[in-house]
Write a protein that holds these residues in place. Structure first.
Motif, PDB file in Angstrom:
ATOM      1  N   MET A   1      51.102  20.674  35.023  1.00 42.04           N
ATOM      2  CA  MET A   1      51.575  21.742  35.926  1.00 42.04           C
ATOM      3  C   MET A   1      50.427  22.701  36.233  1.00 42.04           C
ATOM      4  O   MET A   1      49.619  23.016  35.351  1.00 42.04           O
ATOM      5  N   ILE A   2      50.338  23.150  37.459  1.00 46.42           N
ATOM      6  CA  ILE A   2      49.284  24.061  37.869  1.00 46.42           C
ATOM      7  C   ILE A   2      49.461  25.422  37.184  1.00 46.42           C
ATOM      8  O   ILE A   2      50.576  25.914  37.005  1.00 46.42           O
ATOM      9  N   LYS A   3      48.346  25.998  36.748  1.00 48.21           N
ATOM     10  CA  LYS A   3      48.400  27.297  36.095  1.00 48.21           C
ATOM     11  C   LYS A   3      48.671  28.393  37.115  1.00 48.21           C
ATOM     12  O   LYS A   3      48.335  28.266  38.294  1.00 48.21           O
ATOM     13  N   ASP A   4      49.267  29.496  36.625  1.00 47.29           N
ATOM     14  CA  ASP A   4      49.597  30.608  37.521  1.00 47.29           C
ATOM     15  C   ASP A   4      48.361  31.150  38.231  1.00 47.29           C
ATOM     16  O   ASP A   4      48.407  31.474  39.428  1.00 47.29           O
ATOM     17  N   VAL A   5      47.252  31.265  37.481  1.00 43.69           N
ATOM     18  CA  VAL A   5      46.041  31.829  38.088  1.00 43.69           C
ATOM     19  C   VAL A   5      45.494  30.909  39.174  1.00 43.69           C
ATOM     20  O   VAL A   5      44.997  31.386  40.209  1.00 43.69           O
ATOM     21  N   ASP A   6      45.613  29.603  38.973  1.00 43.69           N
ATOM     22  CA  ASP A   6      45.161  28.656  39.994  1.00 43.69           C
ATOM     23  C   ASP A   6      46.068  28.713  41.221  1.00 43.69           C
ATOM     24  O   ASP A   6      45.611  28.586  42.365  1.00 43.69           O
ATOM     25  N   LEU A   7      47.359  28.875  40.979  1.00 43.83           N
ATOM     26  CA  LEU A   7      48.305  29.006  42.093  1.00 43.83           C
ATOM     27  C   LEU A   7      47.990  30.244  42.921  1.00 43.83           C
ATOM     28  O   LEU A   7      48.014  30.208  44.161  1.00 43.83           O
ATOM     29  N   GLN A   8      47.654  31.348  42.226  1.00 39.32           N
ATOM     30  CA  GLN A   8      47.313  32.583  42.944  1.00 39.32           C
ATOM     31  C   GLN A   8      46.051  32.396  43.791  1.00 39.32           C
ATOM     32  O   GLN A   8      46.006  32.835  44.941  1.00 39.32           O
ATOM     33  N   HIS A   9      45.047  31.744  43.233  1.00 36.30           N
ATOM     34  CA  HIS A   9      43.820  31.477  43.995  1.00 36.30           C
ATOM     35  C   HIS A   9      44.121  30.617  45.223  1.00 36.30           C
ATOM     36  O   HIS A   9      43.569  30.847  46.301  1.00 36.30           O
ATOM     37  N   PHE A  10      44.995  29.632  45.063  1.00 37.02           N
ATOM     38  CA  PHE A  10      45.377  28.770  46.189  1.00 37.02           C
ATOM     39  C   PHE A  10      46.103  29.580  47.267  1.00 37.02           C
ATOM     40  O   PHE A  10      45.816  29.446  48.468  1.00 37.02           O
ATOM     41  N   GLU A  11      47.017  30.452  46.832  1.00 35.61           N
ATOM     42  CA  GLU A  11      47.767  31.269  47.799  1.00 35.61           C
ATOM     43  C   GLU A  11      46.833  32.218  48.557  1.00 35.61           C
ATOM     44  O   GLU A  11      46.999  32.433  49.771  1.00 35.61           O
ATOM     45  N   ILE A  12      45.874  32.805  47.858  1.00 40.06           N
ATOM     46  CA  ILE A  12      44.931  33.718  48.514  1.00 40.06           C
ATOM     47  C   ILE A  12      44.076  32.963  49.520  1.00 40.06           C
ATOM     48  O   ILE A  12      43.830  33.439  50.638  1.00 40.06           O
ATOM     49  N   LYS A  13      43.646  31.772  49.147  1.00 46.52           N
ATOM     50  CA  LYS A  13      42.853  30.964  50.076  1.00 46.52           C
ATOM     51  C   LYS A  13      43.649  30.649  51.343  1.00 46.52           C
ATOM     52  O   LYS A  13      43.124  30.750  52.460  1.00 46.52           O
ATOM     53  N   GLN A  14      44.919  30.277  51.161  1.00 43.37           N
ATOM     54  CA  GLN A  14      45.775  29.998  52.312  1.00 43.37           C
ATOM     55  C   GLN A  14      45.958  31.239  53.177  1.00 43.37           C
ATOM     56  O   GLN A  14      45.953  31.161  54.409  1.00 43.37           O
ATOM     57  N   LEU A  15      46.135  32.393  52.534  1.00 44.45           N
ATOM     58  CA  LEU A  15      46.301  33.659  53.266  1.00 44.45           C
ATOM     59  C   LEU A  15      45.065  33.957  54.114  1.00 44.45           C
ATOM     60  O   LEU A  15      45.182  34.296  55.306  1.00 44.45           O
ATOM     61  N   LEU A  16      43.880  33.852  53.520  1.00 37.48           N
ATOM     62  CA  LEU A  16      42.650  34.180  54.240  1.00 37.48           C
ATOM     63  C   LEU A  16      42.392  33.206  55.383  1.00 37.48           C
ATOM     64  O   LEU A  16      41.921  33.610  56.455  1.00 37.48           O
ATOM     65  N   GLU A  17      42.718  31.936  55.177  1.00 39.04           N
ATOM     66  CA  GLU A  17      42.563  30.955  56.250  1.00 39.04           C
ATOM     67  C   GLU A  17      43.525  31.275  57.398  1.00 39.04           C
ATOM     68  O   GLU A  17      43.171  31.158  58.581  1.00 39.04           O
ATOM     69  N   ALA A  18      44.754  31.671  57.049  1.00 39.78           N
ATOM     70  CA  ALA A  18      45.755  32.001  58.070  1.00 39.78           C
ATOM     71  C   ALA A  18      45.322  33.224  58.886  1.00 39.78           C
ATOM     72  O   ALA A  18      45.479  33.253  60.118  1.00 39.78           O
ATOM     73  N   ILE A  19      44.774  34.229  58.209  1.00 37.26           N
ATOM     74  CA  ILE A  19      44.312  35.434  58.908  1.00 37.26           C
ATOM     75  C   ILE A  19      43.162  35.082  59.856  1.00 37.26           C
ATOM     76  O   ILE A  19      43.118  35.546  61.001  1.00 37.26           O
ATOM     77  N   TYR A  20      42.240  34.267  59.384  1.00 39.05           N
ATOM     78  CA  TYR A  20      41.105  33.885  60.231  1.00 39.05           C
ATOM     79  C   TYR A  20      41.591  33.093  61.444  1.00 39.05           C
ATOM     80  O   TYR A  20      41.141  33.318  62.578  1.00 39.05           O
ATOM     81  N   PHE A  21      42.542  32.186  61.228  1.00 38.42           N
ATOM     82  CA  PHE A  21      43.077  31.358  62.323  1.00 38.42           C
ATOM     83  C   PHE A  21      43.851  32.202  63.329  1.00 38.42           C
ATOM     84  O   PHE A  21      43.705  32.055  64.540  1.00 38.42           O
ATOM     85  N   ARG A  22      44.661  33.142  62.823  1.00 31.80           N
ATOM     86  CA  ARG A  22      45.568  33.903  63.695  1.00 31.80           C
ATOM     87  C   ARG A  22      44.888  35.098  64.364  1.00 31.80           C
ATOM     88  O   ARG A  22      45.115  35.372  65.541  1.00 31.80           O
ATOM     89  N   TYR A  23      44.017  35.813  63.618  1.00 37.74           N
ATOM     90  CA  TYR A  23      43.473  37.077  64.119  1.00 37.74           C
ATOM     91  C   TYR A  23      41.948  37.082  64.266  1.00 37.74           C
ATOM     92  O   TYR A  23      41.398  38.024  64.845  1.00 37.74           O
ATOM     93  N   GLY A  24      41.250  36.102  63.700  1.00 36.96           N
ATOM     94  CA  GLY A  24      39.796  36.036  63.832  1.00 36.96           C
ATOM     95  C   GLY A  24      39.029  36.885  62.839  1.00 36.96           C
ATOM     96  O   GLY A  24      37.805  36.971  62.908  1.00 36.96           O
ATOM     97  N   TYR A  25      39.729  37.541  61.932  1.00 37.24           N
ATOM     98  CA  TYR A  25      39.055  38.325  60.886  1.00 37.24           C
ATOM     99  C   TYR A  25      38.786  37.412  59.690  1.00 37.24           C
ATOM    100  O   TYR A  25      39.696  36.745  59.184  1.00 37.24           O
ATOM    101  N   ASP A  26      37.529  37.409  59.253  1.00 42.11           N
ATOM    102  CA  ASP A  26      37.120  36.484  58.206  1.00 42.11           C
ATOM    103  C   ASP A  26      36.843  37.226  56.905  1.00 42.11           C
ATOM    104  O   ASP A  26      35.773  37.810  56.713  1.00 42.11           O
ATOM    105  N   PHE A  27      37.812  37.227  56.002  1.00 37.70           N
ATOM    106  CA  PHE A  27      37.660  37.878  54.695  1.00 37.70           C
ATOM    107  C   PHE A  27      37.319  36.864  53.603  1.00 37.70           C
ATOM    108  O   PHE A  27      37.366  37.191  52.424  1.00 37.70           O
ATOM    109  N   ARG A  28      36.988  35.617  53.995  1.00 31.34           N
ATOM    110  CA  ARG A  28      36.790  34.549  53.014  1.00 31.34           C
ATOM    111  C   ARG A  28      35.558  34.775  52.140  1.00 31.34           C
ATOM    112  O   ARG A  28      35.461  34.218  51.054  1.00 31.34           O
ATOM    113  N   ASP A  29      34.619  35.610  52.607  1.00 35.75           N
ATOM    114  CA  ASP A  29      33.416  35.871  51.819  1.00 35.75           C
ATOM    115  C   ASP A  29      33.408  37.282  51.239  1.00 35.75           C
ATOM    116  O   ASP A  29      32.337  37.835  50.974  1.00 35.75           O
TER     117      ASP A  29
END
Length: 277
Positions: A1-29
């Motif tokens: 089973m995936i650890k909670d901390v890994d799940l959180q990192h995955f969710e944050i990555k998805q969030l930042l990708e969604a923001i970049y795709f939808r609004y063009g703001y790149d917080f990935r770095d």
């Protein structure tokens, strides 16, 4: 089973990708620790159940996205912050700026504008303001609206006046503002030399032909990759032998563009573009 901390990192990555795709703001770095803290705080403040729910909401709710932008932007500022830095600018950099017939200054991440007005006051006292254009930029439109008004809490003025004197101010800070209804509004002649504009360091292009760039305590929120990209942007924006001012917790020591600059003042974090470029 995936650890909670890994799940959180995955969710944050998805969030930042969604923001970049939808609004063009790149917080990935952005630096990870402060980024995670701000995201989790926004989930709590907005009474959401998870980061994944915020990702879904942000895609369709521009008001929530604007609130997220406010969370991410640096809004901590004050007039003549670190007065010794402004004093050094006056005594060293301004002497070099006097050799130019026209002077362009880029104040990056200006937030609500207090430091841009501080710069304008000292330029005026060095007889430089009349040939200077200050470009004060931020990606937070709410902060820019405050900056354009030049209207600040009068309760802070005593502290600002003290910092002004320590910065080498020649007159009285009260010469530059009027108090009304508990606020201090700064004089129009200062605003005439400042252009407040939206600019996103993460995706927008360089400002050309700058003689001085001030970017204090902004890059501490970036990872090394984004810091390298931003300093390269500054090097491209500066004229030959132009100056760069960064924050007291920032350094170019490990930056890929290190060789593009030489240090002018270590304590004040003032650099100058090398003659090699």
């Amino acid at each position: 089973m995936i650890k909670d901390v890994d799940l959180q990192h995955f969710e944050i990555k998805q969030l930042l990708e969604a923001i970049y795709f939808r609004y063009g703001y790149d917080f990935r770095d952005y630096a990870r620790a402060s980024l995670e803290r701000k995201i989790i705080n926004r989930v709590t403040q907005s009474k959401l159940h998870s980061i994944s729910q915020m990702t879904s909401e942000l895609l369709h709710d521009s008001r929530l996205f604007n609130q997220f932008l406010k969370d991410m932007s640096v809004t901590v500022t004050e007039m003549f912050r670190d007065p010794y830095v402004f004093k050094k600018l006056s005594n060293t950099v301004f002497e070099q700026l006097k050799t130019y017939s026209r002077i362009n200054i880029w104040h990056v991440g200006c937030a609500t504008g207090e430091e841009a007005y501080s710069m304008a006051i000292l330029l005026h006292e060095n007889d430089l303001l009349k040939r200077t254009r200050i470009y004060a930029t931020d990606y937070n439109n709410h902060s820019l609206d405050i900056a354009k008004k030049g209207l600040y809490d009068a309760a802070k003025i005593n502290q600002y006046a003290q910092s002004y004197r320590h910065a080498g101010g020649k007159y009285e800070l009260s010469d530059y503002y009027q108090c009304k209804h508990g606020s201090a509004i700064f004089n129009h002649f200062l605003k005439e030399h400042i252009t407040f504009a939206n600019h996103n360091l993460m995706k927008d292009q360089a400002f050309a032909q700058m003689h001085l760039i001030s970017c204090r305590n902004v890059m501490i929120y970036f990872n090394a990759n984004l810091q390298n990209r931003v300093v390269k942007l500054f090097a491209e924006s500066l004229v030959h032998r132009g100056f760069l001012l960064i924050g007291d917790k920032e350094s170019l020591e490990f930056n890929e563009q290190k060789e593009s600059f030489e240090q002018v003042a270590q304590k004040e974090r003032i650099y100058r573009k090398t003659s090699k470029l």
